[in-house]
Motif scaffolding. Structure first.
Motif, PDB file in Angstrom:
ATOM      1  N   ASN A   1       0.839  -1.206   0.000  1.00 41.97           N
ATOM      2  CA  ASN A   1       0.000   0.000   0.000  1.00 41.97           C
ATOM      3  C   ASN A   1       0.872   1.254   0.000  1.00 41.97           C
ATOM      4  N   ARG A   2       1.848   1.300   0.891  1.00 39.98           N
ATOM      5  CA  ARG A   2       2.708   2.478   0.983  1.00 39.98           C
ATOM      6  C   ARG A   2       3.548   2.671  -0.270  1.00 39.98           C
ATOM      7  N   ALA A   3       4.101   1.569  -0.793  1.00 36.70           N
ATOM      8  CA  ALA A   3       4.966   1.667  -1.969  1.00 36.70           C
ATOM      9  C   ALA A   3       4.216   2.226  -3.172  1.00 36.70           C
ATOM     10  N   PHE A   4       3.048   1.671  -3.456  1.00 39.10           N
ATOM     11  CA  PHE A   4       2.310   2.109  -4.634  1.00 39.10           C
ATOM     12  C   PHE A   4       1.605   3.448  -4.403  1.00 39.10           C
ATOM     13  N   SER A   5       1.308   3.770  -3.171  1.00 40.03           N
ATOM     14  CA  SER A   5       0.750   5.094  -2.876  1.00 40.03           C
ATOM     15  C   SER A   5       1.789   6.176  -3.149  1.00 40.03           C
ATOM     16  N   LYS A   6       3.042   5.896  -2.839  1.00 33.96           N
ATOM     17  CA  LYS A   6       4.115   6.844  -3.124  1.00 33.96           C
ATOM     18  C   LYS A   6       4.326   7.003  -4.625  1.00 33.96           C
ATOM     19  N   GLN A   7       4.049   5.952  -5.371  1.00 30.24           N
ATOM     20  CA  GLN A   7       4.248   5.969  -6.819  1.00 30.24           C
ATOM     21  C   GLN A   7       3.098   6.640  -7.561  1.00 30.24           C
ATOM     22  N   ALA A   8       1.957   6.766  -6.906  1.00 30.17           N
ATOM     23  CA  ALA A   8       0.731   7.206  -7.573  1.00 30.17           C
ATOM     24  C   ALA A   8       0.848   8.572  -8.241  1.00 30.17           C
ATOM     25  N   ALA A   9       1.519   9.514  -7.575  1.00 34.53           N
ATOM     26  CA  ALA A   9       1.572  10.885  -8.078  1.00 34.53           C
ATOM     27  C   ALA A   9       2.280  11.003  -9.425  1.00 34.53           C
ATOM     28  N   HIS A  10       3.260  10.143  -9.689  1.00 32.79           N
ATOM     29  CA  HIS A  10       4.016  10.239 -10.949  1.00 32.79           C
ATOM     30  C   HIS A  10       3.805   9.025 -11.848  1.00 32.79           C
ATOM     31  N   PHE A  11       2.848   8.174 -11.498  1.00 30.42           N
ATOM     32  CA  PHE A  11       2.627   6.928 -12.237  1.00 30.42           C
ATOM     33  C   PHE A  11       2.263   7.186 -13.698  1.00 30.42           C
ATOM     34  N   ASP A  12       1.304   8.052 -13.955  1.00 33.58           N
ATOM     35  CA  ASP A  12       0.853   8.311 -15.325  1.00 33.58           C
ATOM     36  C   ASP A  12       1.956   8.928 -16.167  1.00 33.58           C
ATOM     37  N   GLU A  13       2.708   9.849 -15.581  1.00 36.86           N
ATOM     38  CA  GLU A  13       3.797  10.504 -16.305  1.00 36.86           C
ATOM     39  C   GLU A  13       4.871   9.486 -16.688  1.00 36.86           C
ATOM     40  N   ASP A  14       5.243   8.613 -15.760  1.00 41.55           N
ATOM     41  CA  ASP A  14       6.248   7.583 -16.039  1.00 41.55           C
ATOM     42  C   ASP A  14       5.777   6.655 -17.153  1.00 41.55           C
TER      43      ASP A  14
ATOM     44  N   ASN B   1       7.451   6.065 -21.390  1.00 40.89           N
ATOM     45  CA  ASN B   1       8.171   4.800 -21.529  1.00 40.89           C
ATOM     46  C   ASN B   1       7.681   4.063 -22.779  1.00 40.89           C
ATOM     47  N   PRO B   2       8.443   4.080 -23.870  1.00 40.21           N
ATOM     48  CA  PRO B   2       7.976   3.463 -25.129  1.00 40.21           C
ATOM     49  C   PRO B   2       7.803   1.955 -25.029  1.00 40.21           C
ATOM     50  N   ILE B   3       8.612   1.286 -24.216  1.00 36.14           N
ATOM     51  CA  ILE B   3       8.467  -0.162 -24.065  1.00 36.14           C
ATOM     52  C   ILE B   3       7.147  -0.478 -23.383  1.00 36.14           C
ATOM     53  N   LEU B   4       6.845   0.258 -22.336  1.00 35.42           N
ATOM     54  CA  LEU B   4       5.608   0.052 -21.596  1.00 35.42           C
ATOM     55  C   LEU B   4       4.394   0.327 -22.478  1.00 35.42           C
ATOM     56  N   GLN B   5       4.480   1.358 -23.302  1.00 37.03           N
ATOM     57  CA  GLN B   5       3.374   1.678 -24.193  1.00 37.03           C
ATOM     58  C   GLN B   5       3.131   0.553 -25.213  1.00 37.03           C
ATOM     59  N   ALA B   6       4.215  -0.015 -25.744  1.00 37.96           N
ATOM     60  CA  ALA B   6       4.076  -1.120 -26.693  1.00 37.96           C
ATOM     61  C   ALA B   6       3.476  -2.347 -26.015  1.00 37.96           C
ATOM     62  N   TRP B   7       3.896  -2.599 -24.792  1.00 37.24           N
ATOM     63  CA  TRP B   7       3.353  -3.731 -24.051  1.00 37.24           C
ATOM     64  C   TRP B   7       1.868  -3.537 -23.770  1.00 37.24           C
ATOM     65  N   ARG B   8       1.506  -2.332 -23.417  1.00 34.07           N
ATOM     66  CA  ARG B   8       0.097  -2.071 -23.112  1.00 34.07           C
ATOM     67  C   ARG B   8      -0.763  -2.300 -24.356  1.00 34.07           C
TER      68      ARG B   8
ATOM     69  N   ALA C   1      13.882  -6.244 -24.177  1.00 31.53           N
ATOM     70  CA  ALA C   1      14.119  -5.572 -22.907  1.00 31.53           C
ATOM     71  C   ALA C   1      12.814  -5.175 -22.229  1.00 31.53           C
ATOM     72  N   PRO C   2      12.767  -5.239 -20.895  1.00 32.31           N
ATOM     73  CA  PRO C   2      11.583  -4.820 -20.139  1.00 32.31           C
ATOM     74  C   PRO C   2      11.524  -3.298 -20.006  1.00 32.31           C
ATOM     75  N   PRO C   3      10.414  -2.753 -19.528  1.00 29.55           N
ATOM     76  CA  PRO C   3      10.275  -1.299 -19.391  1.00 29.55           C
ATOM     77  C   PRO C   3      11.341  -0.646 -18.522  1.00 29.55           C
ATOM     78  N   SER C   4      11.919  -1.399 -17.602  1.00 27.54           N
ATOM     79  CA  SER C   4      12.958  -0.827 -16.733  1.00 27.54           C
ATOM     80  C   SER C   4      14.280  -0.613 -17.464  1.00 27.54           C
ATOM     81  N   ALA C   5      14.437  -1.253 -18.633  1.00 21.59           N
ATOM     82  CA  ALA C   5      15.699  -1.183 -19.378  1.00 21.59           C
ATOM     83  C   ALA C   5      15.639  -0.123 -20.470  1.00 21.59           C
ATOM     84  N   THR C   6      15.263   1.083 -20.115  1.00 21.35           N
ATOM     85  CA  THR C   6      15.142   2.152 -21.104  1.00 21.35           C
ATOM     86  C   THR C   6      16.494   2.546 -21.690  1.00 21.35           C
TER      87      THR C   6
END
Length: 276
Positions: A17-30, A34-41, A228-233
């Protein structure tokens, strides 16, 4: 997420809960940059759209900020988006206010407590990008499916499996722990946004056992089998041609065994039998 040797919090749910709550504010921007993440989606949506129909009532687990929920609502579906993270749900609530819609509702709830859902009688259950890898026993998620799902309902989960060819490359850098983390039955300790929690890797067989005999497999495909996964930009930026080549191979083999069960994630769809 990165591996760490530090002790995990005694309360897995609170840590997640705490980890993803901290990520929430910048989640959409990230996500957007991220082109890899967009292709995966896009690959995930193409998979889901084989089965999801306009007018369906969809339950989304670990919905994050509602990116997928609003996409499916635009398809003409009614979506009840749920997440354990308080701040992720808050982001969905903000979007509902900013773009009023009756097609999206949300609820802060653990996917282990679906008997407390504010809605029921769903035609589809969707979970994206490894949210279900935060739980060791998937049957705790499926235990209430008999009462919340309609006959003939579909379940599509995007989960991280035990075998990912890309992660084995860590062996060439002498990082044995990172390369073999998915093989540990007891889970691997993950670190995100300063929080520690366990991550568990689920095979297609495990998903099938959790759903039980009342569900039948209709499709499974690999996501990020070799590329490569989304983390490997940085890899994507430095070796764009190689990445494109690996991505083409991914798309060519993703539906064939064993590649359909390998990758950074797998996309798995089951259907609930019409007659119980």
């Amino acid at each position: 997420m990165s591996l760490t040797k530090n002790p995990v919090s005694a309360n897995q749910s609170s840590s997640v809960n705490r980890a993803f709550s901290k990520q929430a504010a910048h989640f959409d921007e990230d996500d957007a940059v991220n082109p890899i993440l967009q292709a995966w989606r896009r690959q995930i949506y193409s998979h889901v759209e084989r089965f999801l129909k306009p007018g369906n009532h969809l339950l989304e687990l670990n919905a994050g900020t509602g990116l997928d929920a609003f996409y499916f609502a635009q398809m003409g579906c009614t979506v009840h988006a749920t997440d354990l993270s308080v701040e992720m749900v808050h982001q969905i609530e903000k979007k509902i206010i900013e773009s009023p819609t009756r097609r999206v509702s949300c609820q802060q709830i653990s996917f282990e407590r679906l008997n407390r859902l504010e809605e029921s009688h769903f035609d589809y259950v969707f979970s994206n990008f490894g949210g279900l890898n935060c739980i060791q026993d998937l049957s705790k998620v499926t235990q209430h499916f008999a009462t919340v799902l309609n006959p003939g309902a579909y379940v599509t989960w995007v989960v991280m499996p035990p075998f990912c060819p890309w992660e084995l490359l860590w062996l060439f850098k002498g990082k044995w722990r990172e390369a073999t983390r998915r093989f540990r039955k007891g889970g691997s300790l993950a670190h995100m946004e300063g929080e520690y929690f366990e991550t568990y890797y689920h095979s297609l067989a495990e998903v099938g056992r959790a759903l039980g005999k009342s569900f039948e497999l209709v499709r499974c495909e690999g996501l990020g089998v070799l590329s490569a996964p989304p983390s490997a930009t940085r890899f994507y930026q430095h070796y764009p041609r190689l990445h494109r080549a690996l991505r083409k191979i991914d798309l060519a083999v993703k539906d064939y065994f064993p590649f359909s069960q390998w990758g950074d994630h797998i996309i798995v769809t089951f259907k609930k039998c019409a007659i119980q």
